[in-house]
Design a protein around this motif. Structure first.
Motif, mmCIF file in Angstrom:
data_model
loop_
_atom_site.group_PDB
_atom_site.id
_atom_site.type_symbol
_atom_site.label_atom_id
_atom_site.label_comp_id
_atom_site.label_asym_id
_atom_site.label_seq_id
_atom_site.Cartn_x
_atom_site.Cartn_y
_atom_site.Cartn_z
ATOM 1 N N LEU A 33 0.849 -1.186 0.000
ATOM 2 C CA LEU A 33 0.000 0.000 0.000
ATOM 3 C C LEU A 33 0.887 1.240 0.000
ATOM 4 C CD1 LEU A 33 -2.730 -1.176 2.504
ATOM 5 C CD2 LEU A 33 -2.867 -1.068 0.018
ATOM 6 N N SER A 34 1.294 1.612 -1.179
ATOM 7 C CA SER A 34 2.268 2.678 -1.366
ATOM 8 C C SER A 34 1.566 4.021 -1.515
ATOM 9 C CB SER A 34 3.098 2.389 -2.619
ATOM 10 O OG SER A 34 2.264 2.403 -3.760
ATOM 11 N N ALA A 35 2.332 5.028 -1.940
ATOM 12 C CA ALA A 35 1.764 6.338 -2.244
ATOM 13 C C ALA A 35 0.679 6.226 -3.301
ATOM 14 C CB ALA A 35 2.878 7.277 -2.715
ATOM 15 N N ALA A 36 0.863 5.296 -4.254
ATOM 16 C CA ALA A 36 -0.132 5.115 -5.309
ATOM 17 C C ALA A 36 -1.461 4.641 -4.751
ATOM 18 C CB ALA A 36 0.386 4.128 -6.349
ATOM 19 N N SER A 37 -1.449 3.889 -3.642
ATOM 20 C CA SER A 37 -2.683 3.401 -3.036
ATOM 21 C C SER A 37 -3.262 4.415 -2.060
ATOM 22 C CB SER A 37 -2.429 2.076 -2.313
ATOM 23 O OG SER A 37 -2.066 1.068 -3.216
ATOM 24 N N PHE A 38 -2.431 4.940 -1.161
ATOM 25 C CA PHE A 38 -2.920 5.834 -0.113
ATOM 26 C C PHE A 38 -3.379 7.173 -0.687
ATOM 27 C CE2 PHE A 38 -2.955 8.413 3.687
ATOM 28 C CZ PHE A 38 -3.297 7.532 4.696
ATOM 29 N N LEU A 39 -2.659 7.701 -1.662
ATOM 30 C CA LEU A 39 -2.994 8.990 -2.239
ATOM 31 C C LEU A 39 -3.329 8.915 -3.728
ATOM 32 C CD1 LEU A 39 -0.160 11.191 -0.653
ATOM 33 C CD2 LEU A 39 -2.489 10.886 0.183
ATOM 34 N N GLY A 40 -2.611 8.042 -4.455
ATOM 35 C CA GLY A 40 -2.680 8.062 -5.906
ATOM 36 C C GLY A 40 -4.029 7.685 -6.482
ATOM 37 N N VAL A 41 -4.687 6.659 -5.926
ATOM 38 C CA VAL A 41 -5.972 6.223 -6.474
ATOM 39 C C VAL A 41 -7.014 7.327 -6.338
ATOM 40 C CG1 VAL A 41 -7.860 4.576 -6.213
ATOM 41 C CG2 VAL A 41 -5.505 3.784 -6.099
ATOM 42 N N SER A 42 -7.081 7.946 -5.166
ATOM 43 C CA SER A 42 -8.028 9.050 -4.975
ATOM 44 C C SER A 42 -7.685 10.224 -5.894
ATOM 45 C CB SER A 42 -8.008 9.506 -3.518
ATOM 46 O OG SER A 42 -8.308 8.435 -2.652
ATOM 47 N N GLY A 43 -6.383 10.519 -6.024
ATOM 48 C CA GLY A 43 -5.970 11.599 -6.920
ATOM 49 C C GLY A 43 -6.314 11.308 -8.361
ATOM 50 N N LEU A 44 -6.153 10.063 -8.786
ATOM 51 C CA LEU A 44 -6.513 9.699 -10.156
ATOM 52 C C LEU A 44 -8.017 9.780 -10.377
ATOM 53 C CD1 LEU A 44 -4.090 6.711 -10.831
ATOM 54 C CD2 LEU A 44 -4.101 8.924 -11.994
ATOM 55 N N MET A 45 -8.810 9.505 -9.331
ATOM 56 C CA MET A 45 -10.256 9.676 -9.462
ATOM 57 C C MET A 45 -10.612 11.134 -9.703
ATOM 58 S SD MET A 45 -12.224 7.219 -6.763
ATOM 59 C CE MET A 45 -13.788 7.907 -7.329
ATOM 60 N N VAL A 46 -9.994 12.048 -8.932
ATOM 61 C CA VAL A 46 -10.251 13.469 -9.146
ATOM 62 C C VAL A 46 -9.844 13.870 -10.560
ATOM 63 C CG1 VAL A 46 -9.649 15.804 -8.395
ATOM 64 C CG2 VAL A 46 -9.982 13.999 -6.694
ATOM 65 N N LYS A 47 -8.737 13.336 -11.029
ATOM 66 C CA LYS A 47 -8.184 13.744 -12.318
ATOM 67 C C LYS A 47 -8.862 13.074 -13.501
ATOM 68 C CE LYS A 47 -3.710 13.983 -14.684
ATOM 69 N NZ LYS A 47 -2.266 13.697 -14.542
ATOM 70 N N ASN A 48 -9.064 11.741 -13.408
ATOM 71 C CA ASN A 48 -9.515 10.966 -14.563
ATOM 72 C C ASN A 48 -10.921 10.404 -14.439
ATOM 73 O OD1 ASN A 48 -7.024 11.287 -15.910
ATOM 74 N ND2 ASN A 48 -6.135 9.595 -14.771
ATOM 75 N N GLY A 49 -11.489 10.395 -13.240
ATOM 76 C CA GLY A 49 -12.854 9.934 -13.106
ATOM 77 C C GLY A 49 -13.016 8.621 -12.364
ATOM 78 N N ILE A 50 -14.261 8.150 -12.357
ATOM 79 C CA ILE A 50 -14.642 6.955 -11.608
ATOM 80 C C ILE A 50 -13.866 5.733 -12.078
ATOM 81 C CG2 ILE A 50 -16.565 5.421 -11.053
ATOM 82 C CD1 ILE A 50 -16.771 8.136 -9.736
ATOM 83 N N GLY A 51 -13.486 5.692 -13.345
ATOM 84 C CA GLY A 51 -12.774 4.540 -13.877
ATOM 85 C C GLY A 51 -11.466 4.246 -13.179
ATOM 86 N N ALA A 52 -10.913 5.222 -12.434
ATOM 87 C CA ALA A 52 -9.657 4.996 -11.717
ATOM 88 C C ALA A 52 -9.787 3.907 -10.656
ATOM 89 C CB ALA A 52 -9.169 6.289 -11.058
ATOM 90 N N LEU A 53 -11.020 3.554 -10.288
ATOM 91 C CA LEU A 53 -11.200 2.484 -9.294
ATOM 92 C C LEU A 53 -10.807 1.115 -9.849
ATOM 93 C CD1 LEU A 53 -14.556 3.567 -7.621
ATOM 94 C CD2 LEU A 53 -12.261 3.664 -6.656
ATOM 95 N N TRP A 54 -10.539 1.012 -11.146
ATOM 96 C CA TRP A 54 -10.020 -0.240 -11.687
ATOM 97 C C TRP A 54 -8.592 -0.501 -11.211
ATOM 98 C CZ3 TRP A 54 -12.832 -3.992 -13.482
ATOM 99 C CH2 TRP A 54 -14.067 -3.719 -14.073
ATOM 100 N N TYR A 55 -7.872 0.541 -10.828
ATOM 101 C CA TYR A 55 -6.510 0.337 -10.333
ATOM 102 C C TYR A 55 -6.486 -0.582 -9.105
ATOM 103 C CZ TYR A 55 -4.403 3.808 -13.460
ATOM 104 O OH TYR A 55 -3.949 4.472 -14.565
ATOM 105 N N PRO A 56 -7.244 -0.292 -8.028
ATOM 106 C CA PRO A 56 -7.219 -1.213 -6.882
ATOM 107 C C PRO A 56 -7.759 -2.594 -7.207
ATOM 108 C CG PRO A 56 -8.839 0.538 -6.547
ATOM 109 C CD PRO A 56 -8.004 0.931 -7.712
ATOM 110 N N VAL A 57 -8.670 -2.703 -8.206
ATOM 111 C CA VAL A 57 -9.133 -4.031 -8.617
ATOM 112 C C VAL A 57 -7.945 -4.847 -9.130
ATOM 113 C CG1 VAL A 57 -10.537 -5.293 -10.289
ATOM 114 C CG2 VAL A 57 -11.479 -3.285 -9.137
ATOM 115 N N GLY A 58 -7.143 -4.231 -9.990
ATOM 116 C CA GLY A 58 -5.966 -4.929 -10.514
ATOM 117 C C GLY A 58 -4.930 -5.206 -9.447
#
Length: 584
Positions: A52-77
């Motif tokens: 659970l790196s920076a990409a998980s703690f901050l990055g996924v939420s940041g990608l949602m703000v930037k790119n949208g709901i589809g960013a939730l596929w990152y934690p699925v993968g």
């Protein structure tokens, strides 16, 4: 100031645990795999803390703000990768007896050249994965305390290298396990507080997004990176000094650290290459990478990279080598899936609230700081400051935990695989590698943590995933085939990443396959490895190597227990017959 004080205990605890590990450091095995004595529960907590790196703690939420709901596929993968690892890799990797992935490569195929190539791949993955940890530490500390960017980067690099040089894997294990539960607590409690504190209107807007078209209040935007704005109509603004100006329609590139103040009711500019915040494209539950209008392809590209890349991450694979045996390694992977699933329930909450409460980050290029910026928007008093401090501490725990594992495998690749030496050389390699990564991080403010980490997954999926899957499950793999496949995957993935950074601009589906090359680089590596091996001859010891990977270890037997001995003999005989049929 409170946020700075909050990270101090995290850093001090990390260093103190590192000091406790000094007494247990006597051999290279102690340093790299903690003498293989870590229990499944402790190991799974450490794996989760490391993963659970920076990409998980901050990055996924940041990608949602930037790119949208589809960013939730990152934690699925991210999570699905552990299911594949549980089924295919975890136990055989531990049974191999290797300390590192390059160790496994040489043990399986007796090829020093393959070992050196694998060590080079570890360094590439470490660079892509470790730099965003230090980078985000600088961004977050600067966002909550106005300290210069380099301060957070240097603090993270210094504390991680000191802990690892002192205590090795044992210290890293206890730090990562402690920091996982700390991150879980500091991520969940603020999320519950935020949902309970925001008004009904904000909750409705979070669940029913509308396009961010006009500023609802006077908003100051400090551009964290160079950003190109698409201005649709004349837009009045003020400089930081208060001088009025009007931005004419067209494209305007904002320099890093430039500040604009937008008045209430001012139209919101678009950002080049991004969908409108909260608009129909933003709400689509697929990933439209680079705004290329191929969302299904973009989603598959990320899923392939994150799921298959998880199987090839060297710092995660080294964790399984700390287990007492293959059965314990499998249990570690199973428990890890449960722990990660709990954590990944919450990034979506911060993502949808960030769109509502801190939409200006969409313009400034600092979406990675959305999680720590939200509490101050909900409460400007001490509760907001307190939860900002707690989230900052959790974010630093994420940076440090992941950086420990990554720095360990990077130093191991240098001082164990490329230039073998003892404990002193490993410790020196830790310090030097940390200094190099800090230098790269100081130059990487313009790149999203999530993007960099996904590139690290892509390289792992294109190199180590084929090597491990075929090396563990296909007895005909040859050294020449493995080298050819790993080299093809490395050149394809890293070349594509360099093209995305410095090459010409591509549009449409080509842009996706350049920015996220896993859909073609992974099959290329598999096919190359298979074809070259098929026309070669497997080494004569491949039968023995396969048996060692798939037979249970010779566990201690209880004297005078003929029933248990008979059961074990039958089980071993069945597995042996299955392995022999597979080899034939």
């Amino acid at each position: 100031m409170l946020a700075v004080l909050a990270i101090t205990p995290v850093v001090l605890v990390t260093l103190l645990i590192g000091l406790r590990g000094v007494a247990a450091m006597r051999t290279t095995s102690d340093f790299l795999v903690a003498s293989r004595r870590i229990s499944p529960l402790l190991n799974s907590a450490a794996v989760s803390g490391e993963y659970l790196s920076a990409a998980s703690f901050l990055g996924v939420s940041g990608l949602m703000v930037k790119n949208g709901i589809g960013a939730l596929w990152y934690p699925v993968g991210f999570t699905a990768g552990y299911i594949a690892m549980l089924a295919l890799v975890a136990a055989p990797m531990r049974r191999s007896g290797a300390l590192t992935v390059p160790d496994f490569a040489e043990a399986r195929l007796n090829s020093p050249a393959l070992r050196r190539l694998a060590a080079l791949v570890v360094l590439v993955i470490g660079l892509l994965y470790l730099v965003p940890q230090f980078r985000t530490a600088g961004l977050v500390l600067g966002a909550v305390s106005n300290t210069p960017y380099w301060v957070g980067v240097v603090i993270a690099g210094t504390s991680v290298s000191a802990t690892l040089a002192l205590g090795g894997m044992r210290a890293a294990t206890y730090v990562q396990a402690f920091q996982f539960f700390l991150k879980l607590l500091l991520f969940i409690v603020p999320a519950i507080w935020l949902v309970s504190q925001i008004g009904a209107a904000d909750r409705h807007e979070a669940l029913h997004p509308v396009e961010f078209s006009h500023f609802e209040r006077e908003t100051t935007v400090r551009f964290q990176t160079e950003v190109t704005l698409e201005i649709r109509e004349p837009t009045p603004v003020r400089s930081e000094a208060g001088e009025p100006a009007v931005l004419p329609p067209g494209s305007r590139t904002m320099a890093k650290d430039e500040v604009l103040v937008f008045a209430r009711g001012t139209p919101v500019p678009g950002v080049h290459g991004l969908a409108a915040l909260g608009g129909p494209d933003w709400q689509r539950p697929l990933l439209d990478l680079n705004n290329a209008d191929y969302p299904l392809l973009g989603t598959w590209a990320v899923l392939i990279a994150t799921m298959l890349g998880t199987m090839g991450l060297p710092h995660v694979l080294m964790r399984f080598n700390t287990s007492p045996d293959g059965r314990a390694a499998r249990r570690t992977a199973a428990i890890t899936i449960v722990l990660l699933s709990v954590f990944y329930l919450f990034p979506g909450i911060y993502g949808v609230l960030g769109r509502v409460l801190v939409p200006e980050l969409y313009l400034s290029g600092a979406t990675d700081t959305a999680v720590v910026a939200i509490p101050a928007q909900v409460d400007t008093g001490w509760p907001g400051a307190l939860f900002t401090a707690l989230l900052t501490a959790g974010a630093f725990a994420a940076f440090l935990a992941t950086s420990l594992g990554l720095l360990l495998v990077v130093s191991g690749a240098i001082a164990h695989d490329l230039v073998p030496g003892g404990l002193r050389r490993l410790r020196v390699a830790v310090v030097l590698a940390a200094a190099v990564m800090v230098g790269f991080a100081l130059q990487s403010t313009a790149l999203d943590a999530g993007v960099l980490v996904t590139w690290g997954f892509t390289v792992a999926a294109s190199t180590f995933c084929p090597l491990l899957v075929l090396g563990i499950w296909w007895p005909r793999l040859t050294a020449a085939g493995a080298i050819s496949g790993v080299l093809a995957g490395l050149l394809a993935s890293s070349g594509s990443i360099l093209t995305a950074l410095f090459g010409p601009h591509f549009g449409g589906w080509q842009a996706i396959l350049v920015a996220q090359p896993a859909p073609w680089s992974v099959p290329l590596a598999f096919v190359t490895m298979f074809v070259v091996s098929w026309f070669g001859r497997p080494p004569p010891w491949s039968t023995t190597a396969m048996l060692r990977l798939h037979l249970d270890e010779d566990r201690s037997r209880v004297p005078g227990d003929p029933i248990r001995s008979a059961r074990r003999m039958r089980r071993s005989s069945t597995v042996r017959r299955t392995a022999r049929r597979l080899i034939r």
